[in-house]
Design a protein around this motif. Structure first.
Motif, short mmCIF file in Angstrom:
data_model
loop_
_atom_site.label_atom_id
_atom_site.label_comp_id
_atom_site.label_asym_id
_atom_site.label_seq_id
_atom_site.Cartn_x
_atom_site.Cartn_y
_atom_site.Cartn_z
N GLU A 71 0.32 6.94 -4.94
CA GLU A 71 0.69 5.69 -4.28
C GLU A 71 0.31 5.72 -2.79
OE1 GLU A 71 4.81 4.92 -5.11
OE2 GLU A 71 4.51 5.16 -7.25
N VAL A 72 0.35 6.91 -2.17
CA VAL A 72 -0.07 7.02 -0.76
C VAL A 72 -1.54 6.66 -0.63
CG1 VAL A 72 -0.35 8.57 1.21
CG2 VAL A 72 1.70 8.72 -0.21
N GLU A 73 -2.37 7.16 -1.55
CA GLU A 73 -3.80 6.82 -1.53
C GLU A 73 -3.99 5.32 -1.70
OE1 GLU A 73 -6.26 9.05 -4.22
OE2 GLU A 73 -5.22 10.91 -3.77
N VAL A 297 8.14 -6.11 4.19
CA VAL A 297 8.36 -4.98 5.10
C VAL A 297 7.25 -3.95 4.95
CG1 VAL A 297 9.85 -2.99 5.54
CG2 VAL A 297 10.86 -5.27 5.33
N GLU A 298 6.88 -3.64 3.72
CA GLU A 298 5.82 -2.65 3.49
C GLU A 298 4.50 -3.09 4.12
OE1 GLU A 298 3.38 -1.66 -0.40
OE2 GLU A 298 5.32 -0.60 -0.45
N GLN A 299 4.11 -4.35 3.89
CA GLN A 299 2.86 -4.86 4.46
C GLN A 299 2.92 -4.84 5.98
OE1 GLN A 299 3.10 -8.58 2.45
NE2 GLN A 299 2.07 -7.88 0.61
N PHE A 300 4.08 -5.17 6.52
CA PHE A 300 4.23 -5.19 7.98
C PHE A 300 4.11 -3.78 8.56
CE2 PHE A 300 6.89 -4.88 11.79
CZ PHE A 300 6.22 -5.77 12.60
N LEU A 301 4.79 -2.81 7.94
CA LEU A 301 4.74 -1.43 8.45
C LEU A 301 3.32 -0.90 8.43
CD1 LEU A 301 7.93 0.14 6.80
CD2 LEU A 301 7.65 -0.68 9.14
N LEU A 302 2.57 -1.21 7.38
CA LEU A 302 1.18 -0.75 7.31
C LEU A 302 0.35 -1.33 8.43
CD1 LEU A 302 0.31 -0.85 3.50
CD2 LEU A 302 0.58 1.16 4.94
N ASP A 325 7.54 1.13 -2.37
CA ASP A 325 7.07 2.52 -2.40
C ASP A 325 7.55 3.24 -1.15
OD1 ASP A 325 5.66 1.90 -4.76
OD2 ASP A 325 3.98 1.13 -3.58
N ALA A 326 8.88 3.32 -1.00
CA ALA A 326 9.46 3.82 0.25
C ALA A 326 9.00 5.25 0.57
CB ALA A 326 10.98 3.76 0.18
N GLU A 327 8.97 6.12 -0.45
CA GLU A 327 8.59 7.51 -0.20
C GLU A 327 7.15 7.61 0.28
OE1 GLU A 327 9.41 9.95 -3.56
OE2 GLU A 327 11.56 9.48 -3.59
N ALA A 328 6.27 6.81 -0.31
CA ALA A 328 4.86 6.83 0.10
C ALA A 328 4.71 6.32 1.53
CB ALA A 328 4.02 5.98 -0.86
N VAL A 329 5.47 5.27 1.87
CA VAL A 329 5.41 4.72 3.23
C VAL A 329 5.91 5.74 4.24
CG1 VAL A 329 6.35 2.96 4.78
CG2 VAL A 329 5.57 2.32 2.50
N GLU A 331 5.90 8.99 3.93
CA GLU A 331 4.90 10.05 4.03
C GLU A 331 3.74 9.63 4.92
OE1 GLU A 331 1.94 12.59 1.06
OE2 GLU A 331 3.73 11.62 0.24
N LEU A 332 3.31 8.38 4.76
CA LEU A 332 2.19 7.87 5.57
C LEU A 332 2.56 7.80 7.05
CD1 LEU A 332 -0.64 6.93 4.70
CD2 LEU A 332 0.19 4.59 4.77
N LEU A 333 3.75 7.27 7.36
CA LEU A 333 4.17 7.15 8.75
C LEU A 333 4.40 8.53 9.37
CD1 LEU A 333 6.68 4.13 8.67
CD2 LEU A 333 4.22 4.12 9.07
N SER A 334 4.94 9.47 8.59
CA SER A 334 5.17 10.82 9.10
C SER A 334 3.84 11.51 9.42
CB SER A 334 5.97 11.64 8.08
OG SER A 334 7.24 11.04 7.84
N GLU A 335 2.83 11.27 8.59
CA GLU A 335 1.48 11.80 8.89
C GLU A 335 0.98 11.23 10.20
OE1 GLU A 335 -1.35 11.12 5.82
OE2 GLU A 335 -0.21 12.20 4.30
N GLN A 336 1.23 9.93 10.41
CA GLN A 336 0.76 9.26 11.62
C GLN A 336 1.45 9.84 12.87
OE1 GLN A 336 -1.48 7.03 10.81
NE2 GLN A 336 -2.02 6.20 12.81
N ARG A 337 2.76 10.09 12.76
CA ARG A 337 3.52 10.59 13.92
C ARG A 337 3.38 12.10 14.09
NH1 ARG A 337 9.21 12.14 14.74
NH2 ARG A 337 9.65 11.87 16.96
#
Length: 633
Positions: A71-73, A297-302, A325-329, A331-337
């Motif tokens: 889902e992250v991909e 919210v998901e689209q906005f965060l991306l 897909d809260a866990e995927a989001v 994970e993505l934000l944590s990678e970014q930070r």
């Protein structure tokens, strides 16, 4: 629908899909945990779909997909495709105003504090956004007492250095005057770093340091210095008072709230750093299909965080509803930070109270937006339909291209092409032409239309009628990720002029064998609409939304052409003046213009000043002076 894929051919796995129009242009990108279930839902019951989803499906002519592993991909691919293709039916959060930021240009040799709007620049640190520019200026005015960082423009800074005298701020101790060497570049950079630290929330150490210095000065009976330090402390405290304390001192969070109706949604964000509200920002969005708050919210965060730097990412994101897909989001934000980011819904306490405040702001923002745009979507649709009725078109012209020619007594002839889609300017697809013919506006229009649509035919031929499942044959250039320059045809071509100009455009299309693009001319004098081959104009009512839209399109084409013409004429004047200097090549001409800024300033320069330009020797400098002085007499 003829392009509906067979259910068995669609994989039952996570992936990202693209809908394309008849020209191969991507008009919608989506992701799904199960591609089969998601795509089948579009074709199950057309009447039950959201109106904009129905519009998207009737515009589409094909769909393709890519299977991914996780889902992250899928999130990453969905965002990259939306950015690459800019699909017209995807949710796009747009600012409900252009918010100002307090910016510190740390990438400069001498960092500058200033108000900035628009796209963020590399090497610049941003604080905010603020609701008003005056709020930034008040804060900066207070902080310059303690952190006297440069605030002047490059021109003022350079001029002060040349004359050896700082500006007024340098005399009243609100600038450390690095322009005249009062501080070294390193000392000035340290001041800028301290300014940024204070704005980032590390406020305590500065106030404690000043209080210690004040007590020491008082103990040593340096009362004037102690009084100055006391005033500095008060200035910092006043700056802090402007930012309300809402949460615990160590809290770094972005608080996001939604307000929505069936067609639109508004998002408000409060930026909390060090427990204080450091900024506020709002977005509005047109809904494309039935979406839950979590999906919004998901689209906005991306869109908000996908390209944010680690330093601008908060430790915590408070949202009104968790993404599907809260866990995927996370994970993505944590990678970014490059560190853990928590995404959660506050349930009680101060954070819940702040969320309710942000939500009230979102509701107010949506109400104001609807008042401002109450008639906007309606009037745009009405205007497009009025144009279709007046010009006897089969359908409303969703893509309009307008052309204008600009010149001065037949010299430096240029033309512009502007594009309006759904009644709104699409500036990324504007184009400009340097016109070769000098036989008048009619011949120029004929040349430009020929060139534009010849390129369209070449692109169509090169893409093999735009096979939808092959990126190599897409109207999107795979190397740049942008649309090929002339890949899409308009429904309507508008030219600035009357019957002759419209006839010239139609003649160019006829020569190329294009018969599915309508042509009209709009004459300035009486705002008459001329069709090719007609002896009489089409008179649209003065109050007509259709006429108003055509005027906006024509005026935008005129503005774009004039801007290009002036730039080209200015370049010609500069180049012609330096062309007369013997032995001066293009590289050294450019170096001279970069150094002095204009031919006028170059004429005023002495030979010694001209020798400061790299590559210009004593003999060349003397030749430049004598040639330019001789021209001006």
């Amino acid at each position: 629908m003829s392009f509906r894929p067979k259910s068995g051919s669609i994989p039952d796995s996570p992936g990202v899909y693209r809908f394309r129009d008849p020209h191969g242009r991507v008009i919608y990108v989506g992701k799904a945990k199960s591609l089969r279930q998601r795509l089948n839902s579009y074709f199950a019951d057309f009447s039950a779909l959201h109106p904009r989803t129905q519009s998207m499906l009737t515009t589409a002519a094909g769909v393709d997909w890519t299977v991914v592993g996780t889902e992250v991909e899928a999130l990453q691919l969905e965002y990259s495709w939306i950015k690459e293709y800019d699909p017209r039916f995807n949710v796009k959060y747009r600012d409900d105003k252009s918010y100002p930021y307090l910016a510190v240009t740390m990438g400069d040799d001498f960092p500058r504090v200033q108000v900035m709007r628009g796209a963020k620049r590399k090497g610049t640190r941003y604080f905010g956004p603020y609701s008003h520019a005056w709020a930034i200026r008040e804060t900066v005015d207070l902080l310059l007492r303690v952190f006297p960082v440069r605030t002047c423009s490059a021109g003022v800074f350079k001029r002060a250095g040349q004359i050896g005298r700082p500006c007024l701020l340098g005399y009243i101790d609100k600038c450390s005057a690095p322009c005249v060497g009062r501080v070294t570049p390193e000392e000035h950079r340290d001041l800028a770093e301290d300014f940024c630290d204070f704005m980032a929330g590390n406020t305590g150490r500065f106030i404690k340091r000043l209080e210690k210095d004040m007590r020491q000065a008082a103990a040593e009976q340096e009362y004037e210095r102690a009084a100055r330090l006391r005033d500095d402390i008060q200035a910092l405290q006043r700056a802090l008072e402007k930012q309300a304390v809402v949460l615990g001192e160590g809290t770094d969070a972005d608080v996001i709230a939604l307000a929505e109706d069936p067609l639109e949604a508004a998002v408000q964000v409060f930026y909390v750093r060090g427990g204080r509200i450091r900024g506020q920002r709002g977005w509005v969005v047109d809904k494309v299909e039935e979406t839950t708050p979590g999906e919004l919210v998901e689209q906005f965060l991306l869109q908000m965080y996908a390209e944010a730097g680690p330093e601008s990412m908060p430790r915590e994101v408070l949202v009104p509803a968790l993404p599907p897909d809260a866990e995927a989001v996370v994970e993505l934000l944590s990678e970014q930070r490059r560190a853990r980011v928590d995404v959660r819904v506050p349930q009680r306490g101060d954070k819940r109270s702040l969320m309710e405040t942000v939500e009230r702001n979102a509701k107010e923002s949506l109400a104001q937006h609807k008042v401002r745009r109450a008639g906007d979507l309606t009037t745009r649709s009405k205007g497009l339909q009025e144009i279709a009725d007046a010009l006897d078109l089969d359908q409303a012209p969703l893509r309009i291209e307008c052309y204008d020619v600009s010149h001065l007594q037949g010299e430096n002839v240029v033309a512009s092409m502007v594009v309006f889609e759904d009644g709104l300017a699409r500036k990324s697809e504007y184009r400009r032409f340097a016109v070769k013919t000098k036989e008048g506006d009619v011949a120029s229009i004929h040349e430009v239309i020929l060139r534009r649509f010849r390129r369209y035919l070449e692109e169509r031929s090169a893409t093999g009628e735009l096979a939808a499942d092959d990126d190599a044959h897409s109207p999107i250039d795979p190397e740049t990720g942008r649309p090929r320059k002339f890949a899409y045809p308009p429904n309507l071509v508008v030219v600035d002029g009357a019957g002759p100009q419209a006839a010239a455009a139609q003649r160019a299309l006829d020569e190329l064998g294009i018969d599915d693009v309508a042509v009209a001319g709009l004459a300035k004098r009486l705002e008459e609409v001329w069709l090719p081959g007609d002896d009489q104009p089409v008179i649209m009512p003065r109050s007509s939304e259709g006429l108003y839209l055509l005027q906006r399109v024509r005026d935008e084409a005129h503005r774009f052409a004039i801007t290009y013409h002036r730039a080209k004429r200015s370049k010609t004047v500069k180049e012609s003046a330096l062309d007369s200097v013997p032995g001066l090549g293009p590289a050294r001409r450019q170096a001279l213009l970069r150094h002095f800024g204009s031919v006028k300033k170059l004429r005023e320069a002495t030979a010694d000043q001209i020798r400061e330009v790299p590559g210009i020797g004593p003999a060349t400098a003397e030749v430049i002076v004598s040639t330019l002085k001789g021209e001006s007499q």
